[in-house]
Write a protein that holds these residues in place. Sequence first.
Motif: not given
Lengths: 266, 266
Positions: A174-186
């Motif tokens: 989940r941590m990885t998913s969240s990080l990736l999501r934040n990055l992509l969204g950014a």
Amino acid sequence: MNKPLLYPIRAVSKQTGISIETLRAWERRYQVVTPQRNERGRLFTEADVQRLRLLRQVVEQGHAIGQLAALTNEELRSLSVQPDEFADSYPAIRQLEPSTPEPGTEARSNWNAIDLARMMTSIERLDYAEVERELSLLAAVLSPRELVHRVALPLLQQVGEAWHAGKLSIGQERMTSSLLRNLLGAIVPLHRRTSPPARLMFATPTREQHEFGILLSAMLTAGGGLGIVYLGTNLPGEEIVKAAHQAAPQAVVVGLVGANGARVNQ
Amino acid sequence: MNKPLLYPIRAVSKQTGISIETLRAWERRYQVVTPQRNERGRLFTEADVQRLRLLRQVVEQGHAIGQLAALTNEELRSLSVQPDEFADSYPAIRQLEPSTPEPGTEARSNWNAIDLARMMTSIERLDYAEVERELSLLAAVLSPRELVHRVALPLLQQVGEAWHAGKLSIGQERMTSSLLRNLLGAIVPLHRRTSPPARLMFATPTREQHEFGILLSAMLTAGGGLGIVYLGTNLPGEEIVKAAHQAAPQAVVVGLVGANGARVNQ
DNA sequence: AATAAGGTGTCCAGCTTTTGTCAATGAATC
DNA sequence: GATTCATTGACAAAAGCTGGACACCTTATT
């Protein structure tokens, strides 16, 4: 010895997040639970509350209450998708890859291999800051397209596999998913144009909770200089159409995952 | 020897948050407590106060005072928040107290009002680019704290209300959520420190899908110069504990949503 | 592509009981 | 005289219940 704990409907509603109206309707129509009564009204047991919580969870994932009512708690639990995010989102992501002949394992340049390996160890250590640092470094260096194909997708794949193999915990995944999501969204808004030649709209239909597909697509689209209207996941079909009429994009991208009972409608 | 402390009704009212009128009514109708008297009036013992506090807590959770009056303190305690499965199964995890002092009440008068109104019309038009532009402008100008309290929360509230009132479609509401989520997720890593004095971990338990609470909290935390480990939503309790042991943060923030709308537990 | 047919959450009407608050009045204290 | 507390009666809001109706989505049918 202690009396069985009994809860009035209001307390149950607060604990489960199900409205009082809905609680009554579920009981009236499907006998989802059959609470005792006293002169004052319904009295739910602790077991009732637990079952209702379970029901709410499964309903939120798109199942119909009418079909759920007859199931045992065991069966309900087996329906809840919680640990399975990767299991089905991954194959969809692979389909997304435009020109992938094979996940040719060795074809990957060592550039990526090294980075990913290091990142995987950071993930294993739950070292949020470090993974974030490496990711944002890559994001700064690579184009959106490269970022998607050489970082995001491979990383999702590796994490998915490692999780399946039991080498990563859910928390790490989940941590990885969240990080990736934040990055992509950014990254999406960074490629904004004042007057894009065309606009695309992104959404997933009801029951489809997996965001990565449309998120990656949106990012590529924005990176390619087009405008986007990003709606997110789990929208009723009518709503997508309505929004499309209003926003009038040149195309609508609808994210779907094949594996999980989702059916294509249009 | 010290006499037992006795409190007059006013003091009890202040300590328990129950109005004087209600205190008297509870006693008159249900003999919820039976304080001693002197010529001056009621005198509540410390035990009375404690029981009253307990009662108020349970009443707030949706139980009827009339049904509670007969219960012992023991029974009351077992009714109170604890069915929250986390409180007792995982003592390692504790819900943190909201530390929000007060949003500057007068400072926001015209500034925010104008911005939000304009943003709402952009939202109504499904004008993704425009909303994004305004949001990122605000994000550049405001501190994380201000962004949360003066933009994110008010906007979420307004959109939620408008949606409930039927003035916004689901698509419009989702677009706003997605935009806000992307923005907030993007801001988190901007406030990174090389060696933060402390670290906090963020997650929501299994049935909780709502991310904004922990996301906002994480943003505030990062903005305050602390480190974060962001796990995301819908994690099984044991997983949170496991991750907490591994990452060893100074605190764990668990997001929960009450029945009526989004509440930030930070 | 349009229409019909369920399923489901919410609201309403009409009624009862419970519960918080208020007003009036009196007594005691500073 | 102002303040505090007490008691009592009254009242309105809140909360409970049932059954029906409605609006909206989804799915099946034409």
